[in-house]
Design an enzyme around this catalytic site. Structure first.
Site, PDB file in Angstrom:
ATOM      1  N   GLU A  28       4.145   8.219   3.817  1.00 15.66           N
ATOM      2  CA  GLU A  28       5.095   7.407   3.065  1.00 15.66           C
ATOM      3  C   GLU A  28       5.239   6.101   3.845  1.00 15.66           C
ATOM      4  O   GLU A  28       4.403   5.795   4.683  1.00 15.66           O
ATOM      5  CB  GLU A  28       6.423   8.158   2.905  1.00 15.66           C
ATOM      6  CG  GLU A  28       6.232   9.481   2.156  1.00 15.66           C
ATOM      7  CD  GLU A  28       7.518  10.277   1.968  1.00 15.66           C
ATOM      8  OE1 GLU A  28       8.587   9.672   1.906  1.00 15.66           O
ATOM      9  OE2 GLU A  28       7.432  11.517   1.884  1.00 15.66           O
ATOM     10  N   LYS A  82       3.824   1.925  -0.046  1.00 16.76           N
ATOM     11  CA  LYS A  82       2.811   2.793   0.542  1.00 16.76           C
ATOM     12  C   LYS A  82       1.416   2.178   0.472  1.00 16.76           C
ATOM     13  O   LYS A  82       0.448   2.832   0.841  1.00 16.76           O
ATOM     14  CB  LYS A  82       2.811   4.153  -0.169  1.00 16.76           C
ATOM     15  CG  LYS A  82       4.170   4.860  -0.133  1.00 16.76           C
ATOM     16  CD  LYS A  82       4.216   6.035  -1.085  1.00 16.76           C
ATOM     17  CE  LYS A  82       5.641   6.533  -1.270  1.00 16.76           C
ATOM     18  NZ  LYS A  82       5.745   7.544  -2.331  1.00 16.76           N
TER      19      LYS A  82
END
Length: 308
Positions: A3, A61
Site C-alpha cells: 500500500e 500506490k
DNA sequence: CGAAAAACCTGCATGC
DNA sequence: TGCATGCAGGTTTTTC
C-alpha cells in the site's frame, strides 16, 4: 501487501539507485507483466533503451520513473509500475542468484551497475511506459517523502486522487474539501477509504488499522458521520501510514520486500489486521473478522460499534 | 450514471 | 499422497 508506505519505500529506494543511469536493454520474461502498452514488450523495450531515468515519483500506490529525452532534455513519458498484491522492484546484480527467481517478470539492464528487476508472484502488478499528461486536480502537488512535485501524471494515473501524504492534502482547506467529499457519498466509511479516486494509497490493511485507531466501524454510513469523526478517520489513516513508512512498510511471508530486498516489519505493530481472536490492544476484547467487499475486515467489536 | 459484483492470477494452507 | 477447495486482494471490467 504493497500500500502507500510500501510503495513510498520502493520509490525512495529507486531514487537512490537508478536515477541518471542509462538503460541498455529490457528483457520481458512474461508478456502479461507489461500491460496498457499497445505495442507490448517490444514497444516498451524500444521506448526505454538508450534513455535514463530522471526522477522517481509516486501517487497513491502507483510509482513511476520519468525519463530524460535522448538528448538529456524532455520528459514526455515515464516507466509506470503498479505492484498489485505481490510485486517487487529490486535492484539486484545478476550474480546474486535471482536468475533462479521463478517470479522474475521484467529485467531492465543499465550501462553500469546492477539491474532493475520486476518480480511478481501473483501477477496482479504490471509495468508500462505511459505518456505524461497534465493533472486534472489543481496543478502541481507531487507526493510525500521529498520526491519531486508532479505537474504531470502518467495517463493511467490521471484519475487517481491525491494521497494523504501529499503536501496539498496537508493544507486545511484541501483537507476540509476532502472531508466534504467523503460525506457527500452514501456508503460505508471503509468503502470510501478504499476508493482510489477519492483518496489514494489506502488498502485493506491500513483501512482496518485506521478505523481501529479512530474507533469507527467499517460500515458507518459516511453521509451520517459528523465532520469531526471523518476528520479523525482521515488523520488516523495518515498517521498509520506515516508510522508504517518509518518502519519500512508491512510485509507478510516475505512476499513483499523493498527495493533492496529487505522486508518491512510494520506487521509486528498491527493492532487488528490478521488478528482474529487476539485481544484488542486497547480494551482486550477479541478481534473479529467479517467478510466485506469480498475481503476480510478486522475490527474490535467493543471499540468499534456497528451502526444500528 | 453510480454502485456493486465479477474477473484477473498464483501459491500456500486446509480438508477429505 | 493426491486432489479439491478456500483464501489473499488492487484494479479494471462488466453487470445491475
Amino acid at each position: 501487501m504493497p500500500e502507500l508506505p510500501e510503495v513510498e519505500t520502493v520509490r525512495s529506494g529507486l531514487a537512490d539507485h537508478v536515477l541518471g543511469r542509462r538503460i541498455t536493454g529490457v528483457q520481458v520474461l512474461r508478456d502479461r507483466a507489461v500491460r496498457r502498452q499497445a505495442g507490448g514488450a517490444e514497444e516498451m523495450r524500444a521506448l526505454l533503451t538508450g534513455r535514463a531515468f530522471s526522477a522517481a515519483v509516486r501517487r497513491g500506490k502507483f510509482c513511476w520513473l520519468t525519463l530524460d529525452g535522448p538528448g538529456g532534455v524532455g520528459e514526455d513519458y515515464a516507466l509506470l509500475a503498479h505492484l498489485g498484491m505481490s510485486g517487487q522492484l529490486l535492484v539486484a546484480d545478476a550474480a546474486s542468484g535471482a536468475a533462479t527467481n521463478p517470479h522474475l517478470r521484467v529485467r531492465v539492464e543499465f550501462a553500469d551497475g546492477p539491474d532493475l528487476w520486476f518480480v511478481d508472484q501473483r501477477t496482479f502488478g504490471y509495468l508500462t511506459v505511459a505518456d505524461l499528461v497534465p493533472t486534472s486536480d489543481g496543478g502541481p502537488g507531487g507526493d510525500a517523502g521529498g520526491s519531486p512535485v508532479a505537474p504531470l501524471l502518467p495517463a493511467p494515473v490521471a484519475h487517481i486522487a491525491r494521497d494523504l501524504l501529499d503536501p496539498v492534502l496537508a493544507e486545511p482547506a484541501a483537507r476540509a474539501a476532502l472531508n466534504r467529499r467523503v460525506r457527500a457519498g452514501r456508503r460505508g466509511i471503509k468503502r470510501a477509504l478504499l476508493d482510489q479516486e477519492l483518496i489514494s494509497g489506502v488498502g485493506n490493511i491500513y483501512a482496518d488499522e485506521a478505523l481501529w485507531r479512530a474507533k469507527v466501524h467499517y460500515a458507518r454510513p459516511t453521509d451520517r458521520m459528523r465532520p469531526a469523526t471523518v476528520a479523525t478517520v482521515l488523520d488516523a489513516a495518515e498517521a498509520v501510514m506515516r508510522d508504517a513508512l518509518v518502519a519500512g512498510g508491512t510485509s507478510f511471508d516475505a512476499l513483499y520486500v523493498n527495493v533492496n530486498g529487505a522486508s518491512g516489519y510494520f506487521d509486528r505493530s498491527l493492532a487488528v489486521y490478521g488478528q482474529e481472536g487476539e485481544p484488542c490492544p486497547r480494551c482486550g476484547a477479541l478481534v473479529v473478522r467479517e467478510t466485506f467487499m469480498n475481503r476480510s475486515s478486522f475490527f474490535c467489536p467493543r471499540c468499534q460499534r456497528a451502526p444500528r
